[in-house]
Design a protein around this motif. Structure first.
Motif, PDB file in Angstrom:
ATOM      1  N   LEU A 136       0.749  -0.950  -0.005  1.00  0.00           N
ATOM      2  CA  LEU A 136      -0.157   0.425   0.153  1.00  0.00           C
ATOM      3  C   LEU A 136       1.277   1.359   0.564  1.00  0.00           C
ATOM      4  O   LEU A 136       1.965   1.139   0.887  1.00  0.00           O
ATOM      5  N   VAL A 137       0.811   2.174  -1.273  1.00  0.00           N
ATOM      6  CA  VAL A 137       1.469   3.211  -0.981  1.00  0.00           C
ATOM      7  C   VAL A 137       0.785   4.158  -0.438  1.00  0.00           C
ATOM      8  O   VAL A 137      -0.957   5.014  -0.178  1.00  0.00           O
ATOM      9  N   GLY A 138       1.293   5.285   0.382  1.00  0.00           N
ATOM     10  CA  GLY A 138       1.517   6.224   1.576  1.00  0.00           C
ATOM     11  C   GLY A 138      -0.015   5.491   2.484  1.00  0.00           C
ATOM     12  O   GLY A 138      -1.078   4.068   3.472  1.00  0.00           O
ATOM     13  N   GLN A 139      -1.453   6.454   3.013  1.00  0.00           N
ATOM     14  CA  GLN A 139      -1.929   6.612   4.149  1.00  0.00           C
ATOM     15  C   GLN A 139      -3.632   5.617   2.851  1.00  0.00           C
ATOM     16  O   GLN A 139      -3.601   6.008   2.000  1.00  0.00           O
ATOM     17  N   GLU A 140      -3.683   4.836   3.783  1.00  0.00           N
ATOM     18  CA  GLU A 140      -4.976   4.178   2.930  1.00  0.00           C
ATOM     19  C   GLU A 140      -6.405   5.079   3.158  1.00  0.00           C
ATOM     20  O   GLU A 140      -6.671   5.886   3.569  1.00  0.00           O
ATOM     21  N   GLY A 141      -6.362   5.381   2.101  1.00  0.00           N
ATOM     22  CA  GLY A 141      -8.009   6.236   1.731  1.00  0.00           C
ATOM     23  C   GLY A 141      -7.703   7.208   1.915  1.00  0.00           C
ATOM     24  O   GLY A 141      -8.115   8.252   1.008  1.00  0.00           O
ATOM     25  N   GLN A 142      -6.159   7.926   1.233  1.00  0.00           N
ATOM     26  CA  GLN A 142      -5.820   9.082   0.299  1.00  0.00           C
ATOM     27  C   GLN A 142      -5.306   9.359  -0.477  1.00  0.00           C
ATOM     28  O   GLN A 142      -4.737   9.225  -1.214  1.00  0.00           O
TER      29      GLN A 142
END
Ligand SMILES: Cc1cc2nc3c(=O)[nH]c(=O)nc-3n(C[C@H](O)[C@H](O)[C@H](O)COP(=O)(O)OP(=O)(O)OC[C@H]3O[C@@H](n4cnc5c(N)ncnc54)[C@H](O)[C@@H]3O)c2cc1C
Length: 703
Positions: free
Chosen positions: A228-234
């Motif tokens: 997952l790259v960065g934050q989930e949902g962003q």
């Protein structure tokens, strides 16, 4: 304000231009024609380090700025190339560098920088979510330490040529969101692995431009949470960071295109002389070119500002958007006055088609512009001319004899021989128990890059349906120019094959009609149906006379007479049928490879009958056949006189014109243009002056 050129960036531009010089017009034209991925170019670009431009030095990249990456892509297009074949590796960095974890960067970036891995694919668009990205439906449901992804993506470029895919998927249902820009997440997907596991299926989509476009189907694909790259949902926000880089880079490609167009248009306006002076001396020609130049320079300034803001870590959304809008209009869309459009079109068609630079008549020259004004039946023949496919010499090579194949194609230790077409045989030249081996060998060799001088690669397939099915499954791939279809007796056989090819081309993303056909007439029945066979489908470019089997069908003696008079009627009838259908005719072989005189007189007879070329079975026959089917110096000189006189008379408004007491009507002029175009194609290939030919042939019809 400092507008002075950055010395380092200028050095980058010069280095990229130097690399691109090795991939000239011919290379890109071929790649385009065959809808191929420019593998060789992308490899060279990676090897030179340019695709790792934005990767920081600590991860093995060049650590350059977006402004430098923009210069790299601009120079590729400015050199006539297509940077879109590899640009995603740069613009995906906007997401990966800003939002990727340290672990992800250490894992992926060094391999990308070295060219061991490719990140060329970006999976966002869906059938129901184009501009409105926040509506996308592909779901990624978290289960323990993994996400399980299901969905479909469309218009995904280069998926077949990438190891990794940057994927945007929904991690929160749309209905559960207050802020609809949330709830999406970015993942790194191991495309190749997912393909091998059957979790992803890629289906090529046929598009108008060679963009390697695909659809992707995802079923129960498991992605480890660490990808997952960065934050989930962003994810939507993270992806937007790539979009600004993408906008700046795409603007740069359009600016490169624009500069290329202006340069070619100016050159053409300087070279092209009409009414005794270069057309560029007229303001009506100068102004649109100057306007295009000014628009491109203006777009470049906005692009430079956008890149400068991005590299300075400042918001650049409006500037990146404006740069892309202005550059796409200036470089690709906004074409100014009609006249400039015509110049551009002509330059572009010339570049794509290597068409003659000889004076054109006031109306569009049919040789220059493939257009609706070409009668339907003539299109394939016309297309063959525009693309300058030489079909003087066509050599049969048994597909199961690798050394002979290599030699015919000018590969490995062998140098190109001047042969125009190699017919890799799967039919009569290959024993039944060798067919599978031959199919595999041909499939392998078709993928090998040609050096540009090599012959077009055709395959002669079997007549038996099951064997032909296996043939097509093996050889329908990039590198294949066409098929020779043996023993055609009836047009319905060609129609059936053409329908089959349509489907196979669709499935392979090859572009319908890209595989041409040469139909072989080898029986009395076939001869009677030759005209209908020739015009049955547009992809038939020529009729080939299968002399040996035809002689067998008529129970003629196997030993040929000099000049094969016994086959005179059939040969002539094949030419008449092909020409009436607007196709080329190719003569049968001369079977005795030791009889050079027999070959010469047989080829001369074929040329006089109107054949465009001749098939052959031994390399020793190539030179004689090429010589006989090339325009002679006298023919070229005569054709030039015809065209010059005709154009001059038209320019002065005269309707009729005579040369040496003979009225020059349209067919004569058209033939003269063909002769010049053919001569130029031959000269480009051989870099030799026109041949001298026996007086007996001068003035004979040359197609
Ligand atoms: C050459 C090429 C390569 C591509 N490569 C990729 C890729 O690698 N990966 C990927 O994910 N996608 C890719 N795409 C897809 C591309 O990003 C989408 O085409 C794009 O998001 C638009 O979606 P759509 O085609 O469904 O158009 P739609 O969303 O259906 O829009 C159709 C038209 O309506 C206009 N429109 C829509 N809403 C509005 C509005 N509110 N106001 C004004 N006009 C509006 C749009 O501008 C457009 O002209 C590629 C597209 C092209 C052409």
């Amino acid at each position: 304000m400092d507008f002075s050129a950055d010395a380092d960036r200028e050095a980058i531009r010069a280095a990229v231009r130097k690399l691109c010089a090795e991939f000239g017009d011919t290379y890109w034209r071929e790649v385009d024609r065959k809808s191929e991925y420019p593998e060789k170019f992308v490899r060279a670009l990676t090897k030179a380090g340019w695709l790792g431009a934005l990767i920081p030095t600590e991860y093995g990249g060049a650590g350059l700025h977006v402004a430098d990456a923009a210069a790299i892509l601009e120079e590729i297009n400015r050199s006539g190339g297509n940077a879109a074949s590899a640009h995603a590796q740069m613009y995906t960095m906007g997401t990966l560098l800003k939002h990727g974890s340290e672990e992800q960067k250490r894992k992926y970036l060094p391999a990308l920088a070295k060219g061991q891995t490719r990140l060329q694919a970006f999976g966002i668009t869906e059938p129901e979510a184009g501009s409105e990205t926040t509506r996308l439906r592909t779901t990624a449901v978290k289960k323990g330490s993994r996400y399980v992804v299901n969905g479909k993506k469309v218009f995904i470029s280069r998926a077949e040529h990438s190891d990794l895919l940057l994927l945007l998927a929904r991690t929160t249902p749309y209905e559960a969101l207050q802020d609809k820009t949330q709830g999406l997440s970015v993942f790194i997907v191991h495309l190749k692995r997912a393909l091998a596991d059957g979790r992803i299926t890629i289906r090529p989509l046929r598009t108008m431009l060679n963009h390697h476009t695909t659809e992707i189907f995802i079923q129960d694909l498991e992605i480890p949470a660490r990808d997952l790259v960065g934050q989930e949902g962003q994810g939507f926000r993270h992806i937007i960071d790539s979009w600004n880089v993408e906008r700046i880079l795409l603007a740069s490609e359009a600016i490169g295109d624009g500069r290329w167009f202006v340069e070619r248009a100016s050159r053409y306006a300087t070279d092209r002389v009409v009414f005794g002076r270069p057309i560029g001396a007229n303001q009506g020609v100068q102004f649109p070119i100057a306007q295009a130049h000014a628009r491109i320079e203006a777009a470049a300034l906005v692009r430079d500002k956008a890149a400068w803001l991005y590299d300075g870590d400042k918001p650049c959304g409006p500037e990146a958007n404006m740069a892309k809008l202005l550059a796409s209009q200036a470089g690709r869309g906004e074409r100014g006055a009609r006249h400039a459009r015509r110049i551009r079109l002509r330059v572009r068609v010339r570049r794509r088609a290597q068409v003659s630079r000889d004076p054109a008549p006031p109306r569009r020259s049919r040789q220059q512009q493939p257009c609706a004004c070409v009668p339907r039946s003539e299109r394939p023949r016309h297309a063959a001319l525009v693309l300058m496919d030489l079909v003087r010499s066509l050599m049969f090579v048994p597909g199961h004899r690798p050394r002979m194949v290599q030699r015919a194609l000018g590969l490995g230790e062998f140098t190109p021989s001047g042969l125009d077409v190699t017919i890799l045989d799967l039919e009569d030249g290959v024993p039944p128990d060798e067919k599978d081996r031959a199919r595999a060998a041909i499939a392998a060799v078709l993928g090998e890059p040609s050096n540009g001088q090599g012959p077009a690669r055709y395959v002669r397939v079997n007549r038996d349906p099951a064997a032909r099915d296996a043939d097509l499954a093996a050889v329908l791939r990039s590198g294949l120019a066409g098929l020779v279809v043996p023993k055609i007796d009836d047009p319905s056989e060609v129609l059936t094959l053409a329908r089959d090819l349509d489907e196979r081309e669709d499935a392979a993303g090859m572009g319908r009609g890209s595989i041409r056909l040469i139909a072989s007439i080898e029986s009395a029945r076939g001869l009677l149906a030759a005209y209908a066979i020739a015009r049955s489908v547009e992809r038939v470019i020529a009729l080939l006379f299968g002399a040996e089997d035809f002689a067998l069908d008529l129970s003629l003696p196997t030993a040929r007479e000099g000049e094969a008079r016994d086959l005179l009627y059939a040969r002539s009838a094949v030419v008449v049928a092909a020409v009436a259908a607007g196709r080329d005719a190719i003569d049968g072989i001369w079977p005795d490879v030791t009889d050079a005189e027999g070959l010469r007189s047989d080829a001369l007879r074929g040329r006089r009958l109107g054949f465009a070329g001749k098939s052959l079975i031994h390399p020793a026959q190539i030179e004689t056949i090429n010589e006989i089917f090339s325009p002679s110096a006298a023919e070229v000189a005569y054709a030039r006189r015809v065209v010059e006189l005709f154009d001059a008379a038209r320019g002065k408004g005269h309707g009729a014109v005579a040369l040496d007491g003979k009225l020059l009507d349209q067919p004569i002029v058209e033939r003269a243009r063909r002769t010049i175009a053919l001569h130029e194609a031959v000269a480009r290939k051989q870099r030799t002056p026109p041949v001298e030919r026996p007086a007996a042939l001068e003035g004979k019809r040359l197609k």
